[in-house]
Motif scaffolding. Structure first.
Motif, PDB file in Angstrom:
ATOM      1  N   ARG A   9       0.832  -1.202   0.000  1.00 55.69           N
ATOM      2  CA  ARG A   9       0.000   0.000   0.000  1.00 55.69           C
ATOM      3  C   ARG A   9       0.862   1.245   0.000  1.00 55.69           C
ATOM      4  NH1 ARG A   9      -0.419   2.928   4.750  1.00 55.69           N
ATOM      5  NH2 ARG A   9       0.262   1.813   6.600  1.00 55.69           N
ATOM      6  N   LYS A  10       0.302   2.295  -0.595  1.00 52.04           N
ATOM      7  CA  LYS A  10       0.928   3.617  -0.596  1.00 52.04           C
ATOM      8  C   LYS A  10       0.227   4.472   0.445  1.00 52.04           C
ATOM      9  CE  LYS A  10       0.606   3.880  -5.287  1.00 52.04           C
ATOM     10  NZ  LYS A  10       0.564   4.573  -6.567  1.00 52.04           N
ATOM     11  N   SER A  11       0.902   5.493   0.873  1.00 48.75           N
ATOM     12  CA  SER A  11       0.306   6.444   1.789  1.00 48.75           C
ATOM     13  C   SER A  11      -0.871   7.143   1.117  1.00 48.75           C
ATOM     14  CB  SER A  11       1.349   7.489   2.200  1.00 48.75           C
ATOM     15  OG  SER A  11       0.731   8.564   2.868  1.00 48.75           O
ATOM     16  N   SER A  14       0.105  10.238  -0.782  1.00 50.98           N
ATOM     17  CA  SER A  14       0.854  10.152  -2.031  1.00 50.98           C
ATOM     18  C   SER A  14       0.099  10.845  -3.153  1.00 50.98           C
ATOM     19  CB  SER A  14       1.072   8.688  -2.432  1.00 50.98           C
ATOM     20  OG  SER A  14       1.878   8.045  -1.489  1.00 50.98           O
ATOM     21  N   CYS A  20       6.408   7.153  -5.208  1.00 51.62           N
ATOM     22  CA  CYS A  20       5.954   6.806  -3.873  1.00 51.62           C
ATOM     23  C   CYS A  20       6.697   5.602  -3.324  1.00 51.62           C
ATOM     24  CB  CYS A  20       4.468   6.460  -3.898  1.00 51.62           C
ATOM     25  SG  CYS A  20       3.442   7.705  -4.659  1.00 51.62           S
ATOM     26  N   GLU A  22       6.036   2.217  -1.052  1.00 49.71           N
ATOM     27  CA  GLU A  22       4.956   1.336  -0.630  1.00 49.71           C
ATOM     28  C   GLU A  22       5.472   0.474   0.508  1.00 49.71           C
ATOM     29  OE1 GLU A  22       2.437   0.459  -4.635  1.00 49.71           O
ATOM     30  OE2 GLU A  22       4.283  -0.677  -4.402  1.00 49.71           O
ATOM     31  N   SER A  38       7.364   2.333  -5.640  1.00 52.05           N
ATOM     32  CA  SER A  38       6.145   2.001  -6.382  1.00 52.05           C
ATOM     33  C   SER A  38       6.363   1.970  -7.890  1.00 52.05           C
ATOM     34  CB  SER A  38       5.024   2.991  -6.050  1.00 52.05           C
ATOM     35  OG  SER A  38       5.360   4.294  -6.490  1.00 52.05           O
TER      36      SER A  38
END
Length: 65
Positions: A9-11, A14, A20, A22, A38
């Motif tokens: 998952r990314k913030s 982002s 980004c 992850e 990412s």
């Protein structure tokens, strides 16, 4: 650590530029935290200890970086 079956998952902060980090979600507490770029999902990843990752995130939230 095998990271082929983890959910990444990314913030939510982002942007849409694709630049980004992850992190892997759903791992047991205190396990190493896998981090990857990412833009290169099949590329290498880094492992951070849970306390070091928590300190890093805490520093970011405190705007120290």
């Amino acid at each position: 650590m095998n990271v082929t079956d983890v959910t990444w998952r990314k913030s939510t902060y982002s942007g849409g530029q694709g630049e980004c980090l992850e992190i892997a979600d759903g791992l047991p507490p205190c396990s190493p935290v896998p981090v990857r770029d990412s833009k290169r999902p099949d590329g290498p990843h880094l492992l951070s200890s849970a306390p070091v990752w928590a300190a890093f995130v805490g520093a970011l939230k405190a705007a120290r970086y």
